[in-house]
Design a protein around this motif. Structure first.
Motif, PDB file in Angstrom:
ATOM      1  N   PRO A  54       0.962  -1.288   0.021  1.00 33.93           N
ATOM      2  CA  PRO A  54       0.059   0.076  -0.232  1.00 33.93           C
ATOM      3  C   PRO A  54       0.874   1.186   0.223  1.00 33.93           C
ATOM      4  O   PRO A  54       1.972   1.387   0.474  1.00 33.93           O
ATOM      5  N   GLY A  55       0.380   2.364  -0.654  1.00 37.46           N
ATOM      6  CA  GLY A  55       0.958   3.519  -0.597  1.00 37.46           C
ATOM      7  C   GLY A  55       0.273   4.458  -1.746  1.00 37.46           C
ATOM      8  O   GLY A  55      -0.757   4.139  -2.043  1.00 37.46           O
ATOM      9  N   THR A  56       1.068   5.409  -2.136  1.00 39.48           N
ATOM     10  CA  THR A  56       0.534   6.441  -3.069  1.00 39.48           C
ATOM     11  C   THR A  56       1.434   6.570  -3.961  1.00 39.48           C
ATOM     12  O   THR A  56       2.675   6.991  -3.719  1.00 39.48           O
ATOM     13  N   ARG A  57       1.150   6.556  -5.283  1.00 42.36           N
ATOM     14  CA  ARG A  57       2.047   6.636  -6.430  1.00 42.36           C
ATOM     15  C   ARG A  57       2.935   7.878  -6.609  1.00 42.36           C
ATOM     16  O   ARG A  57       4.354   7.675  -6.681  1.00 42.36           O
ATOM     17  N   SER A  58       2.417   9.018  -6.107  1.00 45.35           N
ATOM     18  CA  SER A  58       3.328  10.240  -6.168  1.00 45.35           C
ATOM     19  C   SER A  58       4.191  10.236  -5.348  1.00 45.35           C
ATOM     20  O   SER A  58       5.448  11.071  -5.588  1.00 45.35           O
ATOM     21  N   LEU A  96       7.591  11.987 -11.309  1.00 48.99           N
ATOM     22  CA  LEU A  96       7.994  10.796 -10.660  1.00 48.99           C
ATOM     23  C   LEU A  96       9.270  10.217 -10.769  1.00 48.99           C
ATOM     24  O   LEU A  96      10.188  10.652 -11.758  1.00 48.99           O
ATOM     25  N   ALA A  97       9.788   9.770  -9.814  1.00 49.18           N
ATOM     26  CA  ALA A  97      11.119   9.426  -9.522  1.00 49.18           C
ATOM     27  C   ALA A  97      11.636   8.532 -10.718  1.00 49.18           C
ATOM     28  O   ALA A  97      11.436   7.108 -10.360  1.00 49.18           O
ATOM     29  N   THR A  98      12.191   8.766 -11.792  1.00 45.17           N
ATOM     30  CA  THR A  98      12.895   7.861 -12.701  1.00 45.17           C
ATOM     31  C   THR A  98      12.055   6.753 -13.280  1.00 45.17           C
ATOM     32  O   THR A  98      12.430   5.663 -13.167  1.00 45.17           O
ATOM     33  N   ASP A  99      10.630   7.304 -13.313  1.00 47.15           N
ATOM     34  CA  ASP A  99       9.958   6.169 -13.831  1.00 47.15           C
ATOM     35  C   ASP A  99      10.077   5.352 -15.008  1.00 47.15           C
ATOM     36  O   ASP A  99      10.014   6.140 -15.935  1.00 47.15           O
ATOM     37  N   PRO A 100      10.495   4.163 -15.184  1.00 48.19           N
ATOM     38  CA  PRO A 100      10.725   3.551 -16.418  1.00 48.19           C
ATOM     39  C   PRO A 100       9.580   3.388 -17.303  1.00 48.19           C
ATOM     40  O   PRO A 100       9.782   3.100 -18.431  1.00 48.19           O
ATOM     41  N   PRO A 137      -2.381  25.126  -5.563  1.00 46.34           N
ATOM     42  CA  PRO A 137      -1.810  23.845  -5.310  1.00 46.34           C
ATOM     43  C   PRO A 137      -2.125  22.644  -6.003  1.00 46.34           C
ATOM     44  O   PRO A 137      -3.155  22.801  -6.991  1.00 46.34           O
ATOM     45  N   GLU A 138      -1.197  21.991  -6.569  1.00 45.36           N
ATOM     46  CA  GLU A 138      -1.304  20.839  -7.523  1.00 45.36           C
ATOM     47  C   GLU A 138      -1.403  19.648  -6.607  1.00 45.36           C
ATOM     48  O   GLU A 138      -0.531  19.042  -5.764  1.00 45.36           O
ATOM     49  N   GLU A 139      -2.615  18.635  -6.510  1.00 44.14           N
ATOM     50  CA  GLU A 139      -2.791  17.570  -5.753  1.00 44.14           C
ATOM     51  C   GLU A 139      -3.235  16.785  -6.623  1.00 44.14           C
ATOM     52  O   GLU A 139      -4.549  16.874  -6.866  1.00 44.14           O
ATOM     53  N   PRO A 140      -2.611  15.316  -6.566  1.00 47.06           N
ATOM     54  CA  PRO A 140      -3.393  14.235  -7.592  1.00 47.06           C
ATOM     55  C   PRO A 140      -4.189  13.447  -6.635  1.00 47.06           C
ATOM     56  O   PRO A 140      -4.192  12.266  -6.747  1.00 47.06           O
ATOM     57  N   GLY A 141      -4.901  14.131  -5.945  1.00 47.78           N
ATOM     58  CA  GLY A 141      -5.920  13.435  -5.231  1.00 47.78           C
ATOM     59  C   GLY A 141      -6.805  14.121  -4.421  1.00 47.78           C
ATOM     60  O   GLY A 141      -6.956  15.358  -4.511  1.00 47.78           O
ATOM     61  N   HIS A 142      -7.601  13.703  -3.477  1.00 47.63           N
ATOM     62  CA  HIS A 142      -8.413  14.534  -2.564  1.00 47.63           C
ATOM     63  C   HIS A 142      -7.751  15.330  -1.576  1.00 47.63           C
ATOM     64  O   HIS A 142      -7.021  14.952  -0.785  1.00 47.63           O
ATOM     65  N   ALA A 195      -4.482  -0.110  -5.698  1.00 47.03           N
ATOM     66  CA  ALA A 195      -5.005   1.180  -5.934  1.00 47.03           C
ATOM     67  C   ALA A 195      -3.875   2.399  -5.995  1.00 47.03           C
ATOM     68  O   ALA A 195      -3.817   3.636  -6.346  1.00 47.03           O
ATOM     69  N   ALA A 196      -2.595   2.055  -5.242  1.00 47.31           N
ATOM     70  CA  ALA A 196      -1.642   2.734  -5.133  1.00 47.31           C
ATOM     71  C   ALA A 196      -0.766   3.140  -6.054  1.00 47.31           C
ATOM     72  O   ALA A 196      -0.172   4.051  -6.124  1.00 47.31           O
ATOM     73  N   VAL A 197      -0.952   2.505  -6.985  1.00 44.83           N
ATOM     74  CA  VAL A 197      -0.051   2.564  -8.207  1.00 44.83           C
ATOM     75  C   VAL A 197      -0.795   2.961  -9.445  1.00 44.83           C
ATOM     76  O   VAL A 197      -0.397   3.097 -10.597  1.00 44.83           O
ATOM     77  N   GLU A 198      -2.005   3.371  -9.284  1.00 45.37           N
ATOM     78  CA  GLU A 198      -2.895   3.944 -10.371  1.00 45.37           C
ATOM     79  C   GLU A 198      -2.984   5.480 -10.077  1.00 45.37           C
ATOM     80  O   GLU A 198      -2.799   6.015  -9.028  1.00 45.37           O
ATOM     81  N   ASP A 199      -3.112   6.046 -11.301  1.00 53.22           N
ATOM     82  CA  ASP A 199      -3.472   7.615 -11.217  1.00 53.22           C
ATOM     83  C   ASP A 199      -5.029   7.774 -10.607  1.00 53.22           C
ATOM     84  O   ASP A 199      -5.801   7.072 -11.236  1.00 53.22           O
ATOM     85  N   PRO A 200      -5.428   8.455  -9.649  1.00 59.35           N
ATOM     86  CA  PRO A 200      -6.653   8.484  -9.284  1.00 59.35           C
ATOM     87  C   PRO A 200      -7.488   9.238 -10.079  1.00 59.35           C
ATOM     88  O   PRO A 200      -8.595   9.130  -9.876  1.00 59.35           O
ATOM     89  N   ARG A 201      -7.118   9.788 -11.192  1.00 60.10           N
ATOM     90  CA  ARG A 201      -7.879  10.621 -12.162  1.00 60.10           C
ATOM     91  C   ARG A 201      -8.213   9.397 -13.361  1.00 60.10           C
ATOM     92  O   ARG A 201      -9.064  10.055 -14.091  1.00 60.10           O
TER      93      ARG A 201
END
Length: 462
Positions: free
Chosen positions: A179-183, A230-234, A306-311, A377-383
């Motif tokens: 579990p976690g948040t992608r960003s 995102l941190a060096t996302d391949p 602010p830029e927030e990729p979630g709620h 869900a943690a590796v998906e973009d919530p949008r």
């Protein structure tokens, strides 16, 4: 009364010796109530977090982790128990924790004029709580602004250990990433997920360095109002293997910061885990910086929108364990959700293949209670809408074109998009071919093209 669902307990409901005062918030796995000990209505309130699913083992793991930590920057576990209820009289575990009055970190930043010195002090408190967690062989695994509360007196609390674990704890999820948040994912976690996304592989083993990286993302977002790429996302490499990763802009170039704060943020965001430092030494450096910085550290830090990729909802006082089932999309002008005409197939996909169960709150009165605690869900973009497990989109999927489609966005692609054959694409989370109308099949996954952002008008206004 006991036939009610966990999300719908009215004030006055008793759970053993605890009496519900009112609803606070909910997430995928837990619902939080304000409560007090029975017969002591005038006493200090508590946060009672009740499982939404029967016999949820996450609550036992969270209780064990909180018992191990015992730190002033982490809400204390006061009690635990079970509630029997629901139509089938199931057993739902609950936790009773210290009540914390405060605002979520990013909301606090929006409502207050703050300085670099204040940021250093707040970050130091969070780092101390993380250090205590790591010293007890624990991991938080979801450090972010939504999980830090700032009290009116300026104390910072690290909240929501529902995604946490400790050395030797049995894994409770089957996904590649815990579990976690992608960003907030580290480079190592993203690389591991990308490498093993289509294969059966052991779960990524998070380390304290992942928590430290997430702390760096949180600090960057706090000080600039935006997220680092995102941190060096391949997943954002093109077909020719060249990375289209956006360069990390030093936070001081986006907002004036004292050098020690900027240096610490960049250190925590280092690509190499060994370069980030341990939470304890980072806390010490932050405290030293706050104590020794000159008058420039007292200049206001000015944030834009602010830029927030979630709620980013209203403040949630106690710890709520998971994010809401759906996060409202933020408005953007980069075209990331403005699909081309063939992207109308997304409407077909949503109408015909997406499970709507659980996407809304249990009642119109409920509001989001916190952060994400689901591994996939943690590796998906919530949008991006998710296709429900077991569903299969209708229609025939299209083969990926060999070059960008007319009007399609070209690299560099934003962090929530992928560069494929010179164009920007959005992956349909958890969908596999056949993909459905308007979507394209690429290496066992489904993608929609992203339209190029509209060009500004060059004509003179009348």
């Amino acid at each position: 009364m006991d036939t009610l669902f966990p999300e719908g307990l009215p004030p006055g409901t008793l759970l053993d010796s605890w009496q519900i005062d009112g609803f606070v918030g909910y997430g995928t796995y837990g619902v939080v109530y304000r409560a007090h000990r029975r017969g002591q209505a005038a006493s200090q309130p508590v946060a009672l977090k009740l499982a939404r699913h029967p016999n949820d083992l996450r609550f036992g793991r969270e209780a064990e982790l909180l018992t191990r930590i015992q730190h002033p920057g982490v809400p204390r576990l006061l009690a635990r128990g079970v509630w029997r209820g629901g139509p089938r009289r199931d057993t739902y575990p609950y936790l009773v924790m210290e009540w914390v009055d405060g605002l979520k970190l990013y909301e606090w930043a929006q409502r207050h004029v703050f300085t670099s010195r204040e940021v250093l002090r707040l970050l130091a408190q969070v780092a101390r709580a993380l250090a205590a967690t790591h010293a007890n062989q624990g991991l938080h695994r979801d450090v972010k602004g939504d999980n830090v509360l700032v009290t009116p007196s300026g104390e910072a609390f690290l909240m929501d250990f529902g995604c946490g674990t400790w050395e030797g704890a049995a894994p409770l999820t089957d996904g590649i990433l815990a579990p976690g948040t992608r960003s907030y994912r580290s480079a190592q976690a993203l690389r591991f997920h990308w490498t093993h996304r289509r294969a059966s592989a052991p779960q990524y083993q998070a380390t304290p360095a992942d928590d430290v990286y997430a702390l760096g993302v949180m600090a960057y977002r706090l000080c600039t109002g935006t997220y680092p790429p995102l941190a060096t996302d391949p997943s954002r490499m093109g077909d020719d293997g060249r990375s289209t990763q956006e360069a990390l802009v030093p936070p001081g170039k986006l907002n004036p910061l004292v050098p020690v704060l900027e240096a610490l943020i960049l250190r925590m965001l280092s690509d190499k885990p060994q370069d980030r430092g341990h939470a304890a030494e980072l806390a010490e450096a932050m405290e030293w910086g706050a104590a020794t910085a000159g008058p420039e550290a007292d200049e206001p830090v000015s944030l834009g929108q602010p830029e927030e990729p979630g709620h980013e909802g209203p403040p949630v006082v106690p710890s709520a364990d998971t994010r809401a089932p759906v996060s409202p999309a933020r408005h953007r002008d980069d075209g990331s959700l403005a699909f081309l005409p063939w992207g109308v197939g997304l409407l077909v996909l949503i109408a015909g293949s997406v499970s709507l169960e659980g996407l809304g709150p249990p009642s119109s009165e409920l509001r989001d209670g916190g952060t994400g605690g689901v591994a996939d869900a943690a590796v998906e973009d919530p949008r991006v809408s998710s296709v429900a497990h077991g569903s299969e989109p209708s229609g025939v999927s299209l083969d990926m074109p060999k070059e960008p489609l007319p009007g399609q966005r070209r690299p560099p692609c934003p962090h929530d998009q992928i560069n494929i054959r010179g164009g920007c694409w959005v992956e349909v989370a958890r969908a596999t071919p056949p993909c459905g109308e308007g979507s394209y099949d690429w290496k066992g996954a489904c993608y929609y093209p992203v339209s190029a952002p509209p060009r500004p008008s060059t004509s003179d206004k009348p």
